[in-house]
Design a protein around this motif. Structure first.
Motif, PDB file in Angstrom:
ATOM      1  N   ALA A 190       0.848  -1.208   0.000  1.00 55.07           N
ATOM      2  CA  ALA A 190       0.000   0.000   0.000  1.00 55.07           C
ATOM      3  C   ALA A 190       0.876   1.248   0.000  1.00 55.07           C
ATOM      4  CB  ALA A 190      -0.921  -0.012   1.224  1.00 55.07           C
ATOM      5  N   GLU A 191       1.920   1.252   0.832  1.00 56.18           N
ATOM      6  CA  GLU A 191       2.836   2.410   0.877  1.00 56.18           C
ATOM      7  C   GLU A 191       3.555   2.577  -0.455  1.00 56.18           C
ATOM      8  OE1 GLU A 191       2.906   4.773   3.143  1.00 56.18           O
ATOM      9  OE2 GLU A 191       1.275   3.595   4.012  1.00 56.18           O
ATOM     10  N   THR A 192       3.952   1.447  -1.059  1.00 57.45           N
ATOM     11  CA  THR A 192       4.663   1.500  -2.344  1.00 57.45           C
ATOM     12  C   THR A 192       3.767   2.103  -3.422  1.00 57.45           C
ATOM     13  OG1 THR A 192       5.949  -0.436  -1.739  1.00 57.45           O
ATOM     14  CG2 THR A 192       5.883   0.108  -4.065  1.00 57.45           C
ATOM     15  N   LEU A 193       2.506   1.708  -3.461  1.00 62.05           N
ATOM     16  CA  LEU A 193       1.585   2.244  -4.483  1.00 62.05           C
ATOM     17  C   LEU A 193       1.379   3.739  -4.278  1.00 62.05           C
ATOM     18  CD1 LEU A 193      -1.127  -0.554  -4.903  1.00 62.05           C
ATOM     19  CD2 LEU A 193       1.066  -0.282  -6.067  1.00 62.05           C
ATOM     20  N   LYS A 194       1.278   4.155  -3.006  1.00 66.60           N
ATOM     21  CA  LYS A 194       1.111   5.592  -2.732  1.00 66.60           C
ATOM     22  C   LYS A 194       2.349   6.352  -3.191  1.00 66.60           C
ATOM     23  CE  LYS A 194      -0.926   4.855   1.525  1.00 66.60           C
ATOM     24  NZ  LYS A 194      -1.335   5.298   2.843  1.00 66.60           N
ATOM     25  N   ASP A 195       3.513   5.745  -2.942  1.00 70.19           N
ATOM     26  CA  ASP A 195       4.770   6.371  -3.345  1.00 70.19           C
ATOM     27  C   ASP A 195       4.857   6.497  -4.876  1.00 70.19           C
ATOM     28  OD1 ASP A 195       7.412   7.367  -2.819  1.00 70.19           O
ATOM     29  OD2 ASP A 195       8.166   5.470  -3.603  1.00 70.19           O
ATOM     30  N   LEU A 196       4.390   5.483  -5.587  1.00 66.81           N
ATOM     31  CA  LEU A 196       4.411   5.552  -7.056  1.00 66.81           C
ATOM     32  C   LEU A 196       3.549   6.720  -7.545  1.00 66.81           C
ATOM     33  CD1 LEU A 196       4.129   1.783  -8.115  1.00 66.81           C
ATOM     34  CD2 LEU A 196       6.116   3.273  -8.364  1.00 66.81           C
ATOM     35  N   GLY A 197       2.394   6.915  -6.902  1.00 63.50           N
ATOM     36  CA  GLY A 197       1.533   8.047  -7.266  1.00 63.50           C
ATOM     37  C   GLY A 197       2.246   9.369  -6.993  1.00 63.50           C
ATOM     38  N   THR A 198       2.908   9.462  -5.852  1.00 62.54           N
ATOM     39  CA  THR A 198       3.630  10.688  -5.503  1.00 62.54           C
ATOM     40  C   THR A 198       4.760  10.961  -6.493  1.00 62.54           C
ATOM     41  OG1 THR A 198       3.170  10.185  -3.204  1.00 62.54           O
ATOM     42  CG2 THR A 198       4.850  11.850  -3.595  1.00 62.54           C
ATOM     43  N   ARG A 199       5.368   9.894  -6.998  1.00 62.39           N
ATOM     44  CA  ARG A 199       6.438  10.049  -7.992  1.00 62.39           C
ATOM     45  C   ARG A 199       5.896  10.430  -9.361  1.00 62.39           C
ATOM     46  NH1 ARG A 199      11.377   7.514  -7.393  1.00 62.39           N
ATOM     47  NH2 ARG A 199      11.801   7.011  -5.248  1.00 62.39           N
ATOM     48  N   GLY A 200       4.571  10.445  -9.507  1.00 65.49           N
ATOM     49  CA  GLY A 200       3.988  10.905 -10.763  1.00 65.49           C
ATOM     50  C   GLY A 200       3.465   9.806 -11.667  1.00 65.49           C
ATOM     51  N   HIS A 201       3.504   8.548 -11.197  1.00 65.91           N
ATOM     52  CA  HIS A 201       2.941   7.469 -12.016  1.00 65.91           C
ATOM     53  C   HIS A 201       1.422   7.464 -11.871  1.00 65.91           C
ATOM     54  CE1 HIS A 201       6.802   5.498 -12.865  1.00 65.91           C
ATOM     55  NE2 HIS A 201       7.138   5.901 -11.645  1.00 65.91           N
ATOM     56  N   LEU A 202       0.757   6.946 -12.885  1.00 70.82           N
ATOM     57  CA  LEU A 202      -0.668   6.637 -12.755  1.00 70.82           C
ATOM     58  C   LEU A 202      -0.759   5.162 -12.366  1.00 70.82           C
ATOM     59  CD1 LEU A 202      -3.722   6.976 -13.145  1.00 70.82           C
ATOM     60  CD2 LEU A 202      -3.370   6.716 -15.612  1.00 70.82           C
ATOM     61  N   VAL A 203      -1.323   4.896 -11.181  1.00 71.50           N
ATOM     62  CA  VAL A 203      -1.452   3.518 -10.697  1.00 71.50           C
ATOM     63  C   VAL A 203      -2.913   3.091 -10.878  1.00 71.50           C
ATOM     64  CG1 VAL A 203      -1.299   2.018  -8.663  1.00 71.50           C
ATOM     65  CG2 VAL A 203       0.390   3.844  -8.983  1.00 71.50           C
ATOM     66  N   ILE A 204      -3.130   1.966 -11.535  1.00 69.02           N
ATOM     67  CA  ILE A 204      -4.486   1.435 -11.715  1.00 69.02           C
ATOM     68  C   ILE A 204      -4.473  -0.001 -11.213  1.00 69.02           C
ATOM     69  CG2 ILE A 204      -6.300   0.864 -13.387  1.00 69.02           C
ATOM     70  CD1 ILE A 204      -5.210   3.010 -15.242  1.00 69.02           C
ATOM     71  N   ALA A 205      -5.345  -0.318 -10.252  1.00 63.05           N
ATOM     72  CA  ALA A 205      -5.336  -1.674  -9.702  1.00 63.05           C
ATOM     73  C   ALA A 205      -6.744  -2.150  -9.402  1.00 63.05           C
ATOM     74  CB  ALA A 205      -4.505  -1.714  -8.417  1.00 63.05           C
ATOM     75  N   SER A 206      -7.025  -3.415  -9.728  1.00 63.38           N
ATOM     76  CA  SER A 206      -8.284  -3.997  -9.277  1.00 63.38           C
ATOM     77  C   SER A 206      -8.116  -4.331  -7.797  1.00 63.38           C
ATOM     78  CB  SER A 206      -8.643  -5.238 -10.089  1.00 63.38           C
ATOM     79  OG  SER A 206      -7.585  -6.168 -10.060  1.00 63.38           O
ATOM     80  N   HIS A 207      -9.200  -4.161  -7.048  1.00 62.16           N
ATOM     81  CA  HIS A 207      -9.076  -4.257  -5.598  1.00 62.16           C
ATOM     82  C   HIS A 207     -10.367  -4.831  -5.021  1.00 62.16           C
ATOM     83  CE1 HIS A 207      -7.016  -3.257  -1.927  1.00 62.16           C
ATOM     84  NE2 HIS A 207      -8.037  -2.565  -1.470  1.00 62.16           N
ATOM     85  N   HIS A 208     -10.212  -5.733  -4.037  1.00 63.28           N
ATOM     86  CA  HIS A 208     -11.412  -6.358  -3.453  1.00 63.28           C
ATOM     87  C   HIS A 208     -11.675  -5.936  -2.019  1.00 63.28           C
ATOM     88  CE1 HIS A 208     -13.123  -9.040  -6.445  1.00 63.28           C
ATOM     89  NE2 HIS A 208     -11.891  -9.305  -6.854  1.00 63.28           N
ATOM     90  N   ASN A 209     -10.641  -5.432  -1.335  1.00 63.83           N
ATOM     91  CA  ASN A 209     -10.824  -5.119   0.083  1.00 63.83           C
ATOM     92  C   ASN A 209     -11.382  -3.707   0.248  1.00 63.83           C
ATOM     93  OD1 ASN A 209     -10.684  -4.615   2.768  1.00 63.83           O
ATOM     94  ND2 ASN A 209      -8.613  -5.455   3.050  1.00 63.83           N
ATOM     95  N   LEU A 210     -12.687  -3.632   0.457  1.00 63.96           N
ATOM     96  CA  LEU A 210     -13.338  -2.320   0.496  1.00 63.96           C
ATOM     97  C   LEU A 210     -12.964  -1.541   1.756  1.00 63.96           C
ATOM     98  CD1 LEU A 210     -16.812  -3.384  -0.899  1.00 63.96           C
ATOM     99  CD2 LEU A 210     -14.861  -2.429  -2.137  1.00 63.96           C
ATOM    100  N   ALA A 211     -12.471  -2.242   2.776  1.00 59.83           N
ATOM    101  CA  ALA A 211     -12.084  -1.557   4.015  1.00 59.83           C
ATOM    102  C   ALA A 211     -10.814  -0.730   3.825  1.00 59.83           C
ATOM    103  CB  ALA A 211     -11.879  -2.576   5.128  1.00 59.83           C
ATOM    104  N   THR A 212     -10.014  -1.059   2.801  1.00 58.65           N
ATOM    105  CA  THR A 212      -8.740  -0.341   2.637  1.00 58.65           C
ATOM    106  C   THR A 212      -8.732   0.582   1.417  1.00 58.65           C
ATOM    107  OG1 THR A 212      -7.804  -2.172   1.352  1.00 58.65           O
ATOM    108  CG2 THR A 212      -7.402  -2.197   3.728  1.00 58.65           C
ATOM    109  N   VAL A 213      -9.809   0.561   0.648  1.00 56.09           N
ATOM    110  CA  VAL A 213      -9.755   1.261  -0.641  1.00 56.09           C
ATOM    111  C   VAL A 213      -9.487   2.760  -0.481  1.00 56.09           C
ATOM    112  CG1 VAL A 213     -12.279   1.492  -0.878  1.00 56.09           C
ATOM    113  CG2 VAL A 213     -10.860   1.478  -2.893  1.00 56.09           C
ATOM    114  N   GLU A 214     -10.122   3.386   0.501  1.00 53.37           N
ATOM    115  CA  GLU A 214      -9.947   4.844   0.646  1.00 53.37           C
ATOM    116  C   GLU A 214      -8.564   5.209   1.161  1.00 53.37           C
ATOM    117  OE1 GLU A 214     -13.146   7.326   2.095  1.00 53.37           O
ATOM    118  OE2 GLU A 214     -14.559   5.676   1.790  1.00 53.37           O
TER     119      GLU A 214
END
Ligand SMILES: Nc1ncnc2c1ncn2[C@@H]1O[C@H](COP(=O)(O)OP(=O)(O)OP(=O)(O)O)[C@@H](O)[C@H]1O
Length: 255
Positions: A190-214
């Motif tokens: 989760a931290e890595t994906l946030k970091d990729l967004g901060t670095r300017g990447h567009l991250v697109i992922a399918s996700h099933h855990n609704l408790a963590t999506v936000e």
């Protein structure tokens, strides 16, 4: 890093825009998804949500250039996207991308340079630097000599993300990246994906855990064969039709 993946743009203000219009994808006579319309830019983290069979993997595979659309268009940086491009990296579900042959982490990451170098040419200094940089960003220095199949799921995920970085992909797409990870590896991803967004990447992922999506994503696209909703994640998750499609009761998301 590449021009899109620097810090010049705030999320939503990058000129590197992905626009999907009226997208419809079929498998023979089976319509997997239809009427998908959204636009997003580098710097965002977009969750694809929906029940089993909703069309999430189909959308990812179509954006990756592996499936052809029946109708509609995909524009990336203003140009029609008609096949795969090194600007888009695709990470299949973990259990589907075991290499099955002896290859080290560093070799996997170096594969990200193939679109830049070509198959038969020797790698240049810049390629080696990009590989080392990607290994460092994904904290893989101690694992670089290990066989890829000898890594845990979370470590393997990081190796494939490093390959995407070495490739200088602008868009990183992941199919259910949290499936099969333990709690610690999931939190790290989760931290890595946030970091990729901060670095300017567009991250697109399918996700099933609704408790963590936000906590992980800032945008959501909810689908059930057709698009149900798209927008800022908290706004989308509050919509009645989204809660119905995702089988949520009032207040359930925040417990
Ligand atoms: N190769 C295929 N041939 C025929 N139909 C397919 C194929 N792959 C997927 N489908 C169908 O397309 C629809 C969308 O499937 P898809 O795998 O994209 O959904 P998904 O949202 O990713 O599901 P899940 O959350 O279960 O992974 C489903 O009805 C599925 O049965």
């Amino acid at each position: 890093m590449s021009e899109c993946c620097d810090h010049h743009y705030e999320p939503g203000h990058s000129p590197h825009r992905l626009e999907v219009e009226g997208l419809c994808v079929t498998y023979g006579s089976v319509t997997a998804l239809c009427e998908v319309d959204f636009a997003t830019t580098c710097g965002n983290r977009l969750a694809l949500l929906g029940p089993n069979g909703a069309g999430k993997s189909t959308l990812i595979r179509t954006l990756a250039g592996l499936l052809k659309a029946e109708h509609g268009s995909i524009l990336w940086r203003g140009q029609a996207l008609t096949g795969s491009t090194r600007e888009i990296a695709y990470l299949p579900q973990l259990d589907r991308h075991r290499e099955g042959f002896p290859v080290t982490v560093r070799e996997v990451v170096a594969m990200g340079r193939l679109p830049h170098v070509g198959f038969w040419k020797a790698s240049r200094k810049i390629d080696e630097e990009k590989v080392e940089e990607a290994i460092a960003v994904m904290r893989l220095e101690d694992l670089a000599h290990r066989q890829i199949d000898a890594l845990s799921g979370g470590q393997r995920q990081r190796a494939f993300l490093a390959r995407a970085l070495a490739q200088e992909a602008h868009i990183v797409m992941l199919d259910e990246p949290f499936t099969g990870l333990d709690v610690e590896s999931g939190a790290e991803l989760a931290e890595t994906l946030k970091d990729l967004g901060t670095r300017g990447h567009l991250v697109i992922a399918s996700h099933h855990n609704l408790a963590t999506v936000e906590a992980i994503f800032d945008q959501a696209l909810v689908m059930k064969k057709r698009q149900v909703a798209f927008g800022e994640v908290s706004e989308v998750m509050a919509r009645v039709e989204v809660r119905e499609v995702l089988g949520l009761q009032k207040g359930e998301l925040h417990v």
